[in-house]
Design an enzyme around this catalytic site. Structure first.
Site, mmCIF file in Angstrom:
data_model
loop_
_atom_site.group_PDB
_atom_site.id
_atom_site.type_symbol
_atom_site.label_atom_id
_atom_site.label_comp_id
_atom_site.label_asym_id
_atom_site.label_seq_id
_atom_site.Cartn_x
_atom_site.Cartn_y
_atom_site.Cartn_z
ATOM 1 N N LYS A 73 -8.714 -26.616 -10.763
ATOM 2 C CA LYS A 73 -7.271 -26.728 -11.026
ATOM 3 C C LYS A 73 -6.981 -26.293 -12.458
ATOM 4 C CE LYS A 73 -3.503 -30.147 -10.671
ATOM 5 N NZ LYS A 73 -3.172 -31.564 -10.379
ATOM 6 N N SER A 148 0.274 -32.429 -6.699
ATOM 7 C CA SER A 148 0.397 -31.208 -7.472
ATOM 8 C C SER A 148 -0.816 -30.276 -7.400
ATOM 9 C CB SER A 148 0.630 -31.558 -8.947
ATOM 10 O OG SER A 148 -0.526 -32.228 -9.472
ATOM 11 N N SER A 172 -1.941 -36.724 -6.475
ATOM 12 C CA SER A 172 -2.064 -35.261 -6.437
ATOM 13 C C SER A 172 -3.364 -34.704 -5.882
ATOM 14 C CB SER A 172 -1.858 -34.679 -7.828
ATOM 15 O OG SER A 172 -0.487 -34.643 -8.095
HETATM 16 N N1 GLN Z 1 3.640 -36.420 -7.144
HETATM 17 C C1 GLN Z 1 3.419 -37.271 -8.294
HETATM 18 C C2 GLN Z 1 4.245 -36.797 -9.448
HETATM 19 O O1 GLN Z 1 4.958 -35.887 -9.268
HETATM 20 C C3 GLN Z 1 1.978 -37.317 -8.637
HETATM 21 C C4 GLN Z 1 1.512 -36.133 -9.403
HETATM 22 C C5 GLN Z 1 0.066 -36.197 -9.750
HETATM 23 O O2 GLN Z 1 -0.695 -37.015 -9.206
HETATM 24 N N2 GLN Z 1 -0.305 -35.364 -10.690
HETATM 25 O O3 GLN Z 1 4.194 -37.318 -10.527
#
Ligand code: GLN
Length: 473
Positions: A73, A148, A172
């Site tokens: 990532k 994400s 995420s």
């Molecule tokens: N969807 C969550 C957010 O937007 C988690 C994102 C993540 O785990 N990086 O903050």
């Protein structure tokens, strides 16, 4: 079925495959599938690295992950490579060092083939907020891959690599794993070093793997985990042999089902899949017990207060002077800060910075930030209480399967709600895994989540492995 690293390794060590040809095949597929937008960069030097690992295999010196083809990532530092975090503000930023996880994986002869796409600074649940265009779900390209870490999930699902690293601040890793039909593990906070991970919300962030089998996830965790002097929040506890523990009988486990997680908002097919697996675990001898998560309704608001507060502080450093994009439009210093940030950040990141700055501001700090800290404690206590009675808790990973591209971008609250079952693990610092359990009526993958006690990854891996194996037979 995708070939797992475990199977590939057998062929490799039997002399029936080579790292070089595998890397070439994966790179070829990644180029052919570029419409998925899963990778932001591919590393051509991976082929030479593969040749080197082939030599090491021949001379019997190869590491534990020899020939494992890895996607990373783009929020994790790889020396000499662009590190964009999915943001235009870091479009031309190059890392001058390797993250600890990268060093550890390389030391075991894993081969990195590229950096994967993501929501900008890991803020999002669909990978539609990348500064470099959305990622498509390989199972159905009209759908999001989740987020994400959507690029990593899509890359593993489409067989563009064996394993990919993601990060999980509020879901995420687990939510995109469930949307794409792969395994995704969020380790305990502190289990894996964050050195070289660009911070979003530092008290939540953790690095973990996506894989096509529970075994592969367990194997890579043996290499990723452990203390690192460069990250003072990393734990000094010994690292169990996760793979050796996978085949334990689930009879010895008590599995909790939270009444609240079967409630409103969970799609019928997802609920059905959960009930089926609960029955299966019971039939296999696990003890199924009801547990309560009385604060579940407060997890999303608590998370979105605390994570935005931490993000607003962490993202202060992108000021046009120290890192990344600097505006040409400004004449004065303050204007330079404002213009650089205005041009460099996308809309979701701006929303988070404003929310976070607001909840930390004098006059609102007590009402929002401090209160959310207290609720975080209550949520942690819910888990402490539940884990006195059970060894793991099973829930859906997300209330629904993958939604359509564009479906939730105009309504941030709806987007945030897709994290309802995942954020509590980050609030409490406990490990969680998403394991694929079949498809819904639209042929979209369904994932179930297992949550465990802090530093007991081996328990949820074992139960997830049982579920995976029982679905095969
Ligand atoms: N969807 C969550 C957010 O937007 C988690 C994102 C993540 O785990 N990086 O903050």
């Amino acid at each position: 079925m995708a070939e797992t690293y475990r199977t590939f390794r057998k062929r490799l060590l039997a002399g029936e495959a080579s790292c070089k040809s595998a890397v070439e095949a994966y790179l070829g597929r990644a180029r052919k599938d570029s419409h998925l937008n899963a990778f932001l960069q591919l590393f051509d030097e991976a082929v030479e690295n593969a040749e080197r690992v082939d030599e090491k295999i021949k001379s019997g010196r190869a590491g534990k992950l020899a020939g494992l083809v890895l996607g990373v990532k783009d929020v994790i530092a790889v020396k000499g490579r662009r590190l964009t975090c999915g943001s235009k503000i870091l479009e031309n930023f190059e890392s001058v060092y390797d993250a600890t996880v990268i060093e550890r994986l390389r030391d075991e002869d894993a081969i990195i083939i590229g950096k994967t796409n993501m929501d900008e600074f890991a803020m999002g649940s669909s990978t539609e907020y990348s500064g470099y265009g959305p990622v498509l779900n390989p199972v159905d390209t009209s759908r999001v891959p989740g987020g994400s870490s959507g690029g990593s999930a899509a890359a593993v699902a489409a067989e563009l690599c064996h394993v990919a690293l993601g990060t999980d601040t509020g879901g995420s890793i687990r939510q995109p794993a469930s949307f794409c039909g792969v395994v995704g593990l969020k380790p305990t906070y502190g289990r894996v070093s964050r050195y070289g991970l660009v911070a979003f919300a530092s008290s939540f962030d953790v690095i973990g793997p996506f894989a096509n089998s529970v075994y592969d996830a367990a194997l890579i965790m043996e290499v990723l985990s452990g203390h690192d002097g460069l990250d003072s929040t990393s734990a000094a506890r010994p690292v169990p042999s996760y793979t050796a523990l996978l085949d334990r009988d689930v009879k010895s486990f008590r599995v909790g089902v939270a009444r609240e997680s079967l409630g409103a908002g969970v799609a019928d097919d997802v609920r059905h899949a959960l009930e089926t697996q609960i029955d299966e675990l019971r039939a296999a001898g696990a003890e199924i017990k009801e547990v309560s998560m009385p604060h579940l309704d407060y997890t999303i608001p608590t998370y979105y207060v605390l994570a935005t507060a931490e993000a607003s502080s962490n993202l202060e450093r992108y000021d046009g002077a120290r890192y990344g994009h600097r505006s040409n439009e400004a004449e004065e210093l303050e204007e330079m800060y404002v213009q650089s940030r205005t041009e460099g950040f996308g809309p979701e990141v701006k929303r988070r910075i404003m929310l976070g700055t607001f909840v930390l501001s004098a006059g609102y700090y007590d009402a929002y930030y401090r209160k959310a800290q207290r609720v975080r404690r209550l949520i942690k206590e819910d888990f402490d209480h539940a884990f006195k009675d059970v060894d793991a808790i099973i829930t859906p990973t997300a209330p629904t399967t993958a939604f359509r591209i564009g479906e939730k971008t105009s309504d941030p609250i709806q987007m945030y709600l897709s994290d309802i079952f995942t954020v509590s693990a980050n609030l409490a610092g406990i490990p969680g895994i998403s394991v694929p359990v079949g498809k819904d009526s639209s042929s979209l993958p369904i994932g179930l989540q297992l949550l465990g006690r802090q530093f007991e990854e081996e328990t949820i891996l074992t139960i997830a492995n049982h579920i995976e194996q029982s679905l095969k037979s």
